[in-house]
Scaffold this motif. Structure first.
Motif, PDB file in Angstrom:
ATOM      1  N   LEU A 248       0.618   8.139  46.157  1.00  0.00           N
ATOM      2  CA  LEU A 248       0.746   9.568  46.451  1.00  0.00           C
ATOM      3  C   LEU A 248       0.578  10.413  45.202  1.00  0.00           C
ATOM      4  O   LEU A 248      -0.024  11.485  45.230  1.00  0.00           O
ATOM      5  CB  LEU A 248       2.088   9.850  47.115  1.00  0.00           C
ATOM      6  CG  LEU A 248       2.223   9.361  48.563  1.00  0.00           C
ATOM      7  CD1 LEU A 248       3.651   9.561  49.065  1.00  0.00           C
ATOM      8  CD2 LEU A 248       1.244  10.086  49.468  1.00  0.00           C
ATOM      9  N   CYS A 281      -2.317   6.726  52.045  1.00  0.00           N
ATOM     10  CA  CYS A 281      -1.444   5.918  51.196  1.00  0.00           C
ATOM     11  C   CYS A 281      -0.467   5.096  52.031  1.00  0.00           C
ATOM     12  O   CYS A 281       0.101   5.587  53.013  1.00  0.00           O
ATOM     13  CB  CYS A 281      -0.641   6.826  50.260  1.00  0.00           C
ATOM     14  SG  CYS A 281      -1.596   7.497  48.901  1.00  0.00           S
ATOM     15  N   GLN A 283       3.129   3.915  52.818  1.00  0.00           N
ATOM     16  CA  GLN A 283       4.394   4.592  52.534  1.00  0.00           C
ATOM     17  C   GLN A 283       5.433   4.281  53.593  1.00  0.00           C
ATOM     18  O   GLN A 283       5.105   3.992  54.740  1.00  0.00           O
ATOM     19  CB  GLN A 283       4.196   6.101  52.430  1.00  0.00           C
ATOM     20  CG  GLN A 283       3.582   6.733  53.660  1.00  0.00           C
ATOM     21  CD  GLN A 283       3.192   8.174  53.420  1.00  0.00           C
ATOM     22  OE1 GLN A 283       4.047   9.044  53.364  1.00  0.00           O
ATOM     23  NE2 GLN A 283       1.888   8.411  53.269  1.00  0.00           N
ATOM     24  N   SER A 362      13.388  -0.474  47.038  1.00  0.00           N
ATOM     25  CA  SER A 362      11.931  -0.337  47.145  1.00  0.00           C
ATOM     26  C   SER A 362      11.376  -1.542  47.881  1.00  0.00           C
ATOM     27  O   SER A 362      11.983  -2.623  47.901  1.00  0.00           O
ATOM     28  CB  SER A 362      11.294  -0.202  45.763  1.00  0.00           C
ATOM     29  OG  SER A 362      11.627  -1.296  44.930  1.00  0.00           O
ATOM     30  N   ASP A 372       5.013   3.432  48.463  1.00  0.00           N
ATOM     31  CA  ASP A 372       5.597   4.759  48.231  1.00  0.00           C
ATOM     32  C   ASP A 372       6.790   5.012  49.157  1.00  0.00           C
ATOM     33  O   ASP A 372       6.777   4.620  50.332  1.00  0.00           O
ATOM     34  CB  ASP A 372       4.548   5.850  48.462  1.00  0.00           C
ATOM     35  CG  ASP A 372       3.769   6.176  47.203  1.00  0.00           C
ATOM     36  OD1 ASP A 372       4.389   6.635  46.238  1.00  0.00           O
ATOM     37  OD2 ASP A 372       2.542   5.958  47.192  1.00  0.00           O
ATOM     38  N   ASN A 373       7.789   5.674  48.611  1.00  0.00           N
ATOM     39  CA  ASN A 373       8.994   6.069  49.364  1.00  0.00           C
ATOM     40  C   ASN A 373       9.209   7.566  49.168  1.00  0.00           C
ATOM     41  O   ASN A 373      10.128   7.985  48.468  1.00  0.00           O
ATOM     42  CB  ASN A 373      10.202   5.270  48.868  1.00  0.00           C
ATOM     43  CG  ASN A 373      11.468   5.544  49.673  1.00  0.00           C
ATOM     44  OD1 ASN A 373      11.441   6.261  50.678  1.00  0.00           O
ATOM     45  ND2 ASN A 373      12.581   4.998  49.232  1.00  0.00           N
ATOM     46  N   PRO A 374       8.333   8.407  49.768  1.00  0.00           N
ATOM     47  CA  PRO A 374       8.366   9.845  49.466  1.00  0.00           C
ATOM     48  C   PRO A 374       9.641  10.547  49.908  1.00  0.00           C
ATOM     49  O   PRO A 374      10.005  11.580  49.351  1.00  0.00           O
ATOM     50  CB  PRO A 374       7.151  10.390  50.226  1.00  0.00           C
ATOM     51  CG  PRO A 374       6.896   9.410  51.325  1.00  0.00           C
ATOM     52  CD  PRO A 374       7.278   8.080  50.758  1.00  0.00           C
TER      53      PRO A 374
END
Length: 505
Positions: A248, A281, A283, A362, A372-374
Protein backbone atom coordinates in the motif's frame (compact mmCIF):
# COMPACT_ATOMS: atom_id res chain seq x y z
CA UNK A 1 3.66 53.08 4.76
CA UNK A 2 0.05 53.42 3.58
CA UNK A 3 -1.94 53.47 0.33
CA UNK A 4 -2.99 56.47 -1.72
CA UNK A 5 -6.36 56.95 -3.42
CA UNK A 6 -5.27 54.79 -6.38
CA UNK A 7 -4.33 51.83 -4.17
CA UNK A 8 -0.57 52.31 -4.62
CA UNK A 9 1.70 52.03 -1.59
CA UNK A 10 2.99 55.40 -0.38
CA UNK A 11 6.51 55.31 0.93
CA UNK A 12 7.69 58.02 3.39
CA UNK A 13 11.09 59.50 2.51
CA UNK A 14 13.31 60.45 5.45
CA UNK A 15 16.36 62.57 4.60
CA UNK A 16 19.03 63.83 6.98
CA UNK A 17 21.88 66.07 5.77
CA UNK A 18 23.48 67.07 9.07
CA UNK A 19 23.84 65.88 12.62
CA UNK A 20 24.17 62.35 14.03
CA UNK A 21 23.30 59.28 11.89
CA UNK A 22 19.91 58.77 13.50
CA UNK A 23 16.62 60.58 13.57
CA UNK A 24 15.57 62.61 10.55
CA UNK A 25 12.80 64.68 9.03
CA UNK A 26 10.14 63.24 6.74
CA UNK A 27 10.56 65.13 3.50
CA UNK A 28 8.11 63.48 1.14
CA UNK A 29 5.77 60.50 0.73
CA UNK A 30 5.71 59.07 -2.78
CA UNK A 31 3.63 56.35 -4.46
CA UNK A 32 5.87 53.45 -5.44
CA UNK A 33 4.09 50.14 -6.13
CA UNK A 34 1.20 50.58 -8.53
CA UNK A 35 -0.50 47.19 -8.21
CA UNK A 36 -1.33 47.59 -4.52
CA UNK A 37 0.98 44.83 -3.26
CA UNK A 38 3.14 45.55 -0.17
CA UNK A 39 6.73 46.74 -0.47
CA UNK A 40 9.28 44.10 0.50
CA UNK A 41 11.97 44.90 3.03
CA UNK A 42 14.69 43.72 0.64
CA UNK A 43 15.83 46.99 -0.96
CA UNK A 44 19.17 47.50 -2.68
CA UNK A 45 21.31 50.36 -4.01
CA UNK A 46 22.72 50.28 -7.52
CA UNK A 47 26.47 49.92 -7.85
CA UNK A 48 26.90 53.66 -8.38
CA UNK A 49 24.51 54.32 -5.47
CA UNK A 50 22.42 56.67 -7.61
CA UNK A 51 19.34 54.43 -7.57
CA UNK A 52 17.32 52.49 -5.04
CA UNK A 53 15.59 49.29 -6.13
CA UNK A 54 12.22 48.85 -4.40
CA UNK A 55 10.39 45.53 -4.85
CA UNK A 56 7.05 43.90 -4.19
CA UNK A 57 6.07 40.32 -4.88
CA UNK A 58 5.39 41.13 -8.55
CA UNK A 59 6.97 44.48 -9.28
CA UNK A 60 10.40 46.05 -9.21
CA UNK A 61 10.85 49.81 -9.19
CA UNK A 62 13.95 51.89 -9.76
CA UNK A 63 13.88 55.14 -7.76
CA UNK A 64 16.41 57.95 -8.42
CA UNK A 65 17.33 61.12 -6.59
CA UNK A 66 16.44 60.28 -3.02
CA UNK A 67 19.93 60.66 -1.62
CA UNK A 68 21.59 63.06 -4.06
CA UNK A 69 22.41 66.28 -2.23
CA UNK A 70 21.90 68.51 -5.25
CA UNK A 71 19.95 71.67 -5.89
CA UNK A 72 18.83 74.03 -3.22
CA UNK A 73 18.16 73.20 0.37
CA UNK A 74 15.86 75.03 2.69
CA UNK A 75 15.81 75.60 6.42
CA UNK A 76 13.09 73.86 8.36
CA UNK A 77 12.42 75.15 11.86
CA UNK A 78 11.40 72.46 14.32
CA UNK A 79 9.15 73.06 17.36
CA UNK A 80 12.12 72.48 19.65
CA UNK A 81 13.96 75.44 18.07
CA UNK A 82 16.40 73.34 16.03
CA UNK A 83 16.86 74.28 12.37
CA UNK A 84 17.60 71.47 9.89
CA UNK A 85 18.69 71.65 6.24
CA UNK A 86 16.67 69.38 3.94
CA UNK A 87 16.65 68.83 0.17
CA UNK A 88 14.24 71.05 -1.62
CA UNK A 89 14.07 69.02 -4.88
CA UNK A 90 11.37 66.36 -5.01
CA UNK A 91 12.62 62.80 -5.70
CA UNK A 92 10.93 60.80 -8.46
CA UNK A 93 10.53 57.24 -9.75
CA UNK A 94 12.49 56.66 -12.93
CA UNK A 95 11.10 53.26 -13.94
CA UNK A 96 8.77 50.61 -12.61
CA UNK A 97 8.15 47.58 -14.84
CA UNK A 98 7.50 43.86 -14.76
CA UNK A 99 10.48 42.21 -16.43
CA UNK A 100 10.62 39.01 -18.42
CA UNK A 101 14.13 38.12 -17.27
CA UNK A 102 13.63 39.21 -13.70
CA UNK A 103 10.48 37.28 -12.88
CA UNK A 104 11.26 33.63 -13.52
CA UNK A 105 8.29 31.28 -13.12
CA UNK A 106 8.25 27.59 -12.45
CA UNK A 107 5.74 25.20 -10.92
CA UNK A 108 7.33 25.49 -7.51
CA UNK A 109 8.77 28.97 -7.09
CA UNK A 110 9.56 32.45 -8.33
CA UNK A 111 13.21 33.34 -8.64
CA UNK A 112 14.72 36.78 -9.02
CA UNK A 113 17.91 37.69 -10.83
CA UNK A 114 20.18 40.40 -9.52
CA UNK A 115 18.89 43.91 -10.37
CA UNK A 116 22.51 44.92 -11.01
CA UNK A 117 22.91 42.57 -13.99
CA UNK A 118 23.40 44.66 -17.13
CA UNK A 119 21.53 42.27 -19.44
CA UNK A 120 18.64 40.92 -17.36
CA UNK A 121 17.54 44.03 -15.54
CA UNK A 122 14.25 45.72 -14.84
CA UNK A 123 14.60 48.95 -16.78
CA UNK A 124 13.02 51.37 -19.17
CA UNK A 125 12.45 50.12 -22.69
CA UNK A 126 14.98 52.55 -24.21
CA UNK A 127 17.66 51.09 -21.93
CA UNK A 128 16.90 47.46 -22.84
CA UNK A 129 19.26 46.15 -25.51
CA UNK A 130 17.42 44.88 -28.63
CA UNK A 131 14.08 45.57 -26.95
CA UNK A 132 12.26 45.63 -30.30
CA UNK A 133 13.01 41.96 -30.95
CA UNK A 134 10.28 39.47 -29.96
CA UNK A 135 10.19 38.64 -26.25
CA UNK A 136 13.26 40.75 -25.44
CA UNK A 137 11.27 43.18 -23.30
CA UNK A 138 8.14 42.54 -21.23
CA UNK A 139 6.02 44.95 -19.26
CA UNK A 140 3.46 42.51 -17.79
CA UNK A 141 3.44 39.17 -16.02
CA UNK A 142 1.68 37.31 -18.82
CA UNK A 143 4.78 37.91 -21.00
CA UNK A 144 7.12 36.14 -18.57
CA UNK A 145 9.06 33.06 -19.65
CA UNK A 146 7.28 29.81 -18.77
CA UNK A 147 8.56 26.24 -18.91
CA UNK A 148 7.21 22.72 -18.40
CA UNK A 149 9.35 19.59 -18.29
CA UNK A 150 8.36 15.99 -19.06
CA UNK A 151 8.90 13.77 -17.26
CA UNK A 152 9.23 15.90 -14.15
CA UNK A 153 10.38 12.94 -12.03
CA UNK A 154 13.04 10.28 -12.68
CA UNK A 155 13.83 7.01 -10.89
CA UNK A 156 17.33 6.99 -9.37
CA UNK A 157 17.96 3.68 -11.09
CA UNK A 158 17.36 5.28 -14.51
CA UNK A 159 20.39 7.44 -15.41
CA UNK A 160 20.69 9.63 -18.52
CA UNK A 161 16.96 10.05 -19.19
CA UNK A 162 15.97 12.49 -22.00
CA UNK A 163 13.88 15.37 -20.63
CA UNK A 164 11.75 17.50 -22.92
CA UNK A 165 11.40 21.11 -21.78
CA UNK A 166 8.73 23.21 -23.49
CA UNK A 167 9.24 26.97 -23.16
CA UNK A 168 7.13 29.97 -24.12
CA UNK A 169 7.68 33.75 -24.36
CA UNK A 170 11.42 33.29 -24.93
CA UNK A 171 13.67 35.35 -27.19
CA UNK A 172 15.67 33.80 -30.02
CA UNK A 173 17.55 30.73 -28.72
CA UNK A 174 19.64 30.07 -31.81
CA UNK A 175 22.82 30.92 -29.88
CA UNK A 176 22.25 27.76 -27.83
CA UNK A 177 21.18 26.58 -24.39
CA UNK A 178 22.90 24.55 -21.68
CA UNK A 179 21.06 22.48 -19.06
CA UNK A 180 22.48 22.37 -15.55
CA UNK A 181 21.15 20.09 -12.78
CA UNK A 182 21.89 21.87 -9.52
CA UNK A 183 25.58 21.49 -8.78
CA UNK A 184 25.67 17.98 -10.21
CA UNK A 185 26.32 18.33 -13.91
CA UNK A 186 25.83 20.57 -16.98
CA UNK A 187 25.01 19.27 -20.46
CA UNK A 188 24.33 20.74 -23.88
CA UNK A 189 20.65 21.35 -24.61
CA UNK A 190 19.24 20.52 -28.04
CA UNK A 191 16.97 23.36 -29.20
CA UNK A 192 14.12 22.65 -31.59
CA UNK A 193 11.82 25.67 -31.85
CA UNK A 194 10.22 26.14 -28.44
CA UNK A 195 11.40 22.72 -27.22
CA UNK A 196 14.70 21.93 -25.53
CA UNK A 197 15.99 18.40 -24.97
CA UNK A 198 18.10 17.90 -21.83
CA UNK A 199 19.62 14.62 -20.64
CA UNK A 200 19.50 13.83 -16.90
CA UNK A 201 22.71 13.09 -14.95
CA UNK A 202 24.60 9.85 -15.37
CA UNK A 203 24.46 7.17 -12.63
CA UNK A 204 27.53 8.55 -10.83
CA UNK A 205 25.96 12.02 -10.62
CA UNK A 206 22.48 11.05 -9.42
CA UNK A 207 21.72 12.89 -6.13
CA UNK A 208 21.51 11.08 -2.80
CA UNK A 209 18.01 10.79 -1.34
CA UNK A 210 17.50 11.47 2.40
CA UNK A 211 16.69 8.35 4.40
CA UNK A 212 13.35 9.72 5.66
CA UNK A 213 11.81 10.27 2.21
CA UNK A 214 11.54 8.65 -1.22
CA UNK A 215 12.61 11.59 -3.40
CA UNK A 216 14.98 14.53 -3.69
CA UNK A 217 14.49 17.65 -5.81
CA UNK A 218 17.12 19.14 -8.13
CA UNK A 219 16.91 22.52 -9.84
CA UNK A 220 17.06 22.28 -13.64
CA UNK A 221 18.38 25.56 -15.08
CA UNK A 222 18.29 26.58 -18.73
CA UNK A 223 21.22 28.91 -19.40
CA UNK A 224 21.56 31.17 -22.44
CA UNK A 225 24.86 30.80 -24.30
CA UNK A 226 24.35 34.29 -25.70
CA UNK A 227 24.42 36.01 -22.32
CA UNK A 228 25.77 33.33 -20.00
CA UNK A 229 22.76 33.93 -17.75
CA UNK A 230 19.98 31.64 -16.56
CA UNK A 231 16.86 31.98 -18.69
CA UNK A 232 14.51 29.99 -16.48
CA UNK A 233 14.57 27.20 -13.90
CA UNK A 234 12.27 24.44 -12.76
CA UNK A 235 12.50 21.39 -10.51
CA UNK A 236 13.11 17.77 -11.41
CA UNK A 237 12.53 15.09 -8.75
CA UNK A 238 14.64 11.95 -8.41
CA UNK A 239 12.74 9.16 -6.59
CA UNK A 240 13.49 5.73 -5.18
CA UNK A 241 10.62 3.21 -5.10
CA UNK A 242 12.64 0.54 -3.28
CA UNK A 243 12.41 2.39 0.06
CA UNK A 244 8.76 1.25 0.33
CA UNK A 245 8.54 -2.06 2.18
CA UNK A 246 4.76 -2.61 1.97
CA UNK A 247 2.42 -2.79 -1.00
CA UNK A 248 0.00 0.00 0.00
CA UNK A 249 2.86 2.38 0.75
CA UNK A 250 4.34 1.57 -2.66
CA UNK A 251 1.24 2.00 -4.84
CA UNK A 252 0.13 5.13 -2.95
CA UNK A 253 3.44 6.84 -3.62
CA UNK A 254 3.32 10.13 -5.54
CA UNK A 255 5.58 8.55 -8.17
CA UNK A 256 5.28 5.76 -10.73
CA UNK A 257 5.92 2.86 -8.34
CA UNK A 258 4.65 -0.72 -8.80
CA UNK A 259 4.46 -3.59 -6.31
CA UNK A 260 5.73 -7.04 -7.24
CA UNK A 261 3.92 -9.21 -4.69
CA UNK A 262 5.70 -12.45 -5.60
CA UNK A 263 9.06 -10.71 -5.19
CA UNK A 264 7.89 -8.48 -2.30
CA UNK A 265 9.49 -5.34 -3.67
CA UNK A 266 8.53 -1.91 -4.97
CA UNK A 267 9.91 -0.90 -8.35
CA UNK A 268 9.51 1.74 -11.05
CA UNK A 269 9.63 -0.97 -13.74
CA UNK A 270 6.44 -3.09 -13.87
CA UNK A 271 8.00 -5.37 -16.50
CA UNK A 272 10.25 -6.77 -13.78
CA UNK A 273 7.19 -8.25 -12.03
CA UNK A 274 5.68 -11.67 -12.84
CA UNK A 275 2.88 -11.84 -15.43
CA UNK A 276 0.70 -13.30 -12.64
CA UNK A 277 0.74 -10.07 -10.67
CA UNK A 278 -2.50 -8.26 -9.91
CA UNK A 279 -2.75 -4.54 -9.31
CA UNK A 280 -4.59 -4.82 -5.95
CA UNK A 281 -2.57 -5.14 -2.76
CA UNK A 282 -2.87 -8.19 -0.47
CA UNK A 283 -4.33 -6.95 2.83
CA UNK A 284 -6.22 -7.98 5.97
CA UNK A 285 -9.87 -6.90 6.35
CA UNK A 286 -11.58 -6.18 9.69
CA UNK A 287 -14.38 -8.62 10.49
CA UNK A 288 -14.91 -8.07 14.22
CA UNK A 289 -12.95 -7.94 17.46
CA UNK A 290 -10.55 -10.86 17.98
CA UNK A 291 -10.83 -12.06 21.63
CA UNK A 292 -8.58 -14.87 22.88
CA UNK A 293 -8.60 -16.05 26.53
CA UNK A 294 -5.03 -16.29 27.83
CA UNK A 295 -3.84 -19.91 27.94
CA UNK A 296 -6.73 -21.23 25.81
CA UNK A 297 -5.90 -23.19 22.68
CA UNK A 298 -7.81 -21.54 19.85
CA UNK A 299 -7.41 -20.74 16.14
CA UNK A 300 -7.63 -17.18 14.78
CA UNK A 301 -9.56 -16.84 11.52
CA UNK A 302 -9.01 -13.67 9.48
CA UNK A 303 -10.63 -12.13 6.43
CA UNK A 304 -8.41 -10.72 3.70
CA UNK A 305 -8.18 -9.63 0.07
CA UNK A 306 -5.90 -10.73 -2.77
CA UNK A 307 -3.83 -13.20 -0.74
CA UNK A 308 -1.20 -14.64 -3.09
CA UNK A 309 -0.79 -18.38 -3.48
CA UNK A 310 2.85 -19.28 -2.68
CA UNK A 311 4.68 -20.53 -5.73
CA UNK A 312 7.00 -23.50 -6.01
CA UNK A 313 9.90 -23.09 -3.61
CA UNK A 314 8.13 -20.44 -1.52
CA UNK A 315 7.15 -20.97 2.12
CA UNK A 316 3.57 -20.80 3.37
CA UNK A 317 1.80 -18.44 5.77
CA UNK A 318 2.48 -17.65 9.42
CA UNK A 319 1.00 -15.41 12.11
CA UNK A 320 3.43 -13.41 14.23
CA UNK A 321 2.15 -12.06 17.57
CA UNK A 322 4.23 -9.58 19.57
CA UNK A 323 3.38 -10.16 23.27
CA UNK A 324 5.16 -8.05 25.89
CA UNK A 325 8.29 -7.71 23.76
CA UNK A 326 8.44 -11.36 22.63
CA UNK A 327 7.47 -12.53 19.12
CA UNK A 328 5.47 -15.76 18.75
CA UNK A 329 5.24 -17.40 15.29
CA UNK A 330 2.31 -19.72 14.55
CA UNK A 331 1.69 -21.70 11.36
CA UNK A 332 -1.24 -20.33 9.31
CA UNK A 333 -3.38 -21.88 6.59
CA UNK A 334 -4.51 -19.96 3.49
CA UNK A 335 -8.03 -21.15 2.64
CA UNK A 336 -8.35 -18.93 -0.44
CA UNK A 337 -7.49 -15.39 -1.57
CA UNK A 338 -9.87 -13.91 1.02
CA UNK A 339 -9.31 -16.03 4.14
CA UNK A 340 -6.43 -17.24 6.29
CA UNK A 341 -6.37 -18.95 9.68
CA UNK A 342 -3.70 -18.98 12.39
CA UNK A 343 -3.70 -22.60 13.58
CA UNK A 344 -4.56 -23.79 17.12
CA UNK A 345 -2.25 -22.26 19.67
CA UNK A 346 -2.34 -20.71 23.16
CA UNK A 347 -0.97 -17.34 24.21
CA UNK A 348 0.02 -16.12 27.66
CA UNK A 349 1.01 -12.82 29.19
CA UNK A 350 2.48 -11.95 32.57
CA UNK A 351 0.63 -10.40 35.52
CA UNK A 352 -2.83 -10.40 37.09
CA UNK A 353 -3.27 -6.63 37.06
CA UNK A 354 -4.06 -6.55 33.33
CA UNK A 355 -7.48 -7.96 32.50
CA UNK A 356 -7.22 -7.23 28.73
CA UNK A 357 -4.07 -6.87 26.60
CA UNK A 358 -4.21 -5.60 22.97
CA UNK A 359 -1.51 -7.38 20.96
CA UNK A 360 -0.02 -6.29 17.63
CA UNK A 361 0.32 -9.05 15.09
CA UNK A 362 1.09 -9.59 11.42
CA UNK A 363 0.47 -12.23 8.79
CA UNK A 364 3.52 -13.15 6.73
CA UNK A 365 4.33 -15.60 3.98
CA UNK A 366 7.55 -16.96 2.48
CA UNK A 367 9.37 -16.08 5.68
CA UNK A 368 9.14 -12.30 5.77
CA UNK A 369 6.66 -11.14 3.09
CA UNK A 370 4.25 -9.06 5.17
CA UNK A 371 0.54 -8.78 4.32
CA UNK A 372 -0.68 -5.19 4.73
CA UNK A 373 -2.81 -4.46 7.81
CA UNK A 374 -4.20 -0.99 6.98
CA UNK A 375 -6.82 -1.01 9.76
CA UNK A 376 -4.28 -2.01 12.42
CA UNK A 377 -6.25 -5.10 13.45
CA UNK A 378 -5.12 -6.44 16.86
CA UNK A 379 -5.65 -9.59 18.91
CA UNK A 380 -7.06 -8.95 22.40
CA UNK A 381 -5.84 -11.41 25.05
CA UNK A 382 -7.72 -11.43 28.35
CA UNK A 383 -7.95 -13.13 31.75
CA UNK A 384 -11.29 -13.51 33.54
CA UNK A 385 -9.67 -13.70 36.96
CA UNK A 386 -7.48 -10.57 36.56
CA UNK A 387 -8.86 -7.74 38.75
CA UNK A 388 -12.04 -9.78 39.38
CA UNK A 389 -11.54 -11.62 42.66
CA UNK A 390 -15.17 -11.40 43.86
CA UNK A 391 -18.47 -12.58 42.48
CA UNK A 392 -19.76 -9.04 42.01
CA UNK A 393 -16.65 -7.84 40.15
CA UNK A 394 -16.74 -10.97 37.98
CA UNK A 395 -20.36 -10.43 36.93
CA UNK A 396 -19.56 -6.81 36.03
CA UNK A 397 -17.12 -7.98 33.32
CA UNK A 398 -18.16 -7.17 29.75
CA UNK A 399 -20.36 -9.95 28.36
CA UNK A 400 -18.10 -10.27 25.30
CA UNK A 401 -15.51 -12.03 27.50
CA UNK A 402 -18.01 -14.77 28.55
CA UNK A 403 -16.67 -14.79 32.10
CA UNK A 404 -18.66 -16.16 35.06
CA UNK A 405 -18.29 -16.87 38.79
CA UNK A 406 -17.50 -20.42 39.78
CA UNK A 407 -18.99 -20.61 43.29
CA UNK A 408 -17.53 -24.02 43.95
CA UNK A 409 -13.96 -22.75 43.49
CA UNK A 410 -14.51 -19.08 44.35
CA UNK A 411 -12.99 -17.63 41.20
CA UNK A 412 -13.90 -15.89 37.95
CA UNK A 413 -13.40 -18.16 34.99
CA UNK A 414 -14.81 -19.54 31.75
CA UNK A 415 -17.71 -22.01 31.98
CA UNK A 416 -15.78 -25.09 30.93
CA UNK A 417 -13.28 -24.52 33.76
CA UNK A 418 -16.04 -24.72 36.42
CA UNK A 419 -17.02 -28.37 37.12
CA UNK A 420 -20.79 -28.86 37.67
CA UNK A 421 -22.32 -30.35 40.81
CA UNK A 422 -24.13 -32.86 38.63
CA UNK A 423 -25.20 -33.06 34.98
CA UNK A 424 -28.20 -30.86 35.77
CA UNK A 425 -26.76 -28.35 38.26
CA UNK A 426 -23.93 -25.88 37.71
CA UNK A 427 -21.90 -23.79 40.07
CA UNK A 428 -21.09 -21.26 37.32
CA UNK A 429 -22.92 -17.91 37.43
CA UNK A 430 -22.98 -15.31 34.71
CA UNK A 431 -25.33 -12.55 33.59
CA UNK A 432 -27.10 -14.81 31.11
CA UNK A 433 -28.31 -17.06 33.97
CA UNK A 434 -31.84 -16.66 35.33
CA UNK A 435 -32.23 -14.98 38.74
CA UNK A 436 -28.48 -14.52 38.97
CA UNK A 437 -27.41 -13.72 42.53
CA UNK A 438 -24.07 -13.86 44.25
CA UNK A 439 -24.54 -16.11 47.31
CA UNK A 440 -23.31 -15.49 50.87
CA UNK A 441 -21.14 -12.43 50.29
CA UNK A 442 -18.86 -11.49 53.18
CA UNK A 443 -16.84 -8.31 53.73
CA UNK A 444 -13.62 -9.50 55.30
CA UNK A 445 -11.34 -6.51 54.75
CA UNK A 446 -11.41 -2.91 53.47
CA UNK A 447 -8.17 -1.69 51.98
CA UNK A 448 -7.06 1.94 52.26
CA UNK A 449 -8.98 4.06 49.78
CA UNK A 450 -11.51 1.33 49.02
CA UNK A 451 -14.38 3.17 50.71
CA UNK A 452 -14.31 5.95 48.11
CA UNK A 453 -14.78 3.38 45.33
CA UNK A 454 -17.79 1.51 46.79
CA UNK A 455 -21.41 2.69 46.89
CA UNK A 456 -22.19 4.07 50.36
CA UNK A 457 -25.69 2.48 50.51
CA UNK A 458 -24.01 -0.91 50.82
CA UNK A 459 -22.68 0.14 54.23
CA UNK A 460 -25.14 2.59 55.76
CA UNK A 461 -27.60 1.15 58.24
CA UNK A 462 -30.11 3.90 57.48
CA UNK A 463 -30.66 4.19 53.65
CA UNK A 464 -32.13 7.68 54.09
CA UNK A 465 -28.83 9.10 55.32
CA UNK A 466 -27.01 11.44 52.88
CA UNK A 467 -24.89 9.54 50.35
CA UNK A 468 -21.49 10.77 51.38
CA UNK A 469 -18.23 8.93 51.76
CA UNK A 470 -18.33 6.49 54.65
CA UNK A 471 -16.27 7.74 57.57
CA UNK A 472 -15.08 5.84 60.55
CA UNK A 473 -17.40 6.48 63.50
CA UNK A 474 -17.63 5.11 67.02
CA UNK A 475 -19.97 2.12 67.14
CA UNK A 476 -23.28 2.73 68.97
CA UNK A 477 -23.80 1.26 72.40
CA UNK A 478 -24.88 -2.36 72.49
CA UNK A 479 -28.61 -2.76 71.99
CA UNK A 480 -29.10 0.71 70.54
CA UNK A 481 -29.78 1.18 66.85
CA UNK A 482 -28.44 4.07 64.82
CA UNK A 483 -30.21 7.38 65.20
CA UNK A 484 -31.07 9.75 62.34
CA UNK A 485 -28.18 12.05 61.58
CA UNK A 486 -25.49 9.61 62.60
CA UNK A 487 -23.73 7.07 60.47
CA UNK A 488 -21.38 4.21 61.00
CA UNK A 489 -20.06 1.21 59.17
CA UNK A 490 -22.38 -1.67 59.94
CA UNK A 491 -20.96 -5.01 60.87
CA UNK A 492 -21.49 -7.59 58.08
CA UNK A 493 -23.83 -9.60 60.31
CA UNK A 494 -26.16 -6.59 60.69
CA UNK A 495 -26.63 -5.74 57.01
CA UNK A 496 -28.72 -7.49 54.35
CA UNK A 497 -26.66 -10.19 52.68
CA UNK A 498 -26.29 -8.80 49.21
CA UNK A 499 -23.19 -8.15 47.14
CA UNK A 500 -22.45 -4.44 46.53
CA UNK A 501 -22.06 -5.00 42.84
CA UNK A 502 -25.46 -6.69 42.67
CA UNK A 503 -27.17 -3.99 44.76
CA UNK A 504 -25.75 -1.25 42.54
CA UNK A 505 -27.67 -2.76 39.65
Amino acid sequence: MNKDETGAWRWPVWIRVDGPPHGGVQYETISVIKDGSPVLRDMAFSLDRNYLYVMSERQHCKVRGLWEVQGLTESVHQPNGVTRQVIKRRPFIESCFYCVHLLVHSKQSQRFLSPNDDRYDCSQRNRCERADEPYRFAASLNQCVKATVYPDSIAVSEPSVPLLVKVSHVPDLSAGITCSFGNLTEVEGQVNGNQILCVSPAAKDVPLIPTDQDWSGVELRLNSKETGQMLISTEVKFYNCSVHQLCLSCVNSAFRCHWCKYRNLCTHDPSSCSFQEGRDCPQLVRSGEILIPAGEVKPITLKARNLPQPQSGQRGYECVLHIQGVSHRVTALRFNSSSVQCQNSSYLYEGMRISELPVDFSVVWNGNFIIDNPENIQVHLYKCAAQRDSCGMCLKADRKFQCGWCSGEGRCTLRHHCPPINPYTTRWLNLSSKNVKCTNPRITELADGAMSQLRPECFYADPELPRRKCARRRKPALGRGPTRGSSHIVQPSLTRRVDCAEKSR
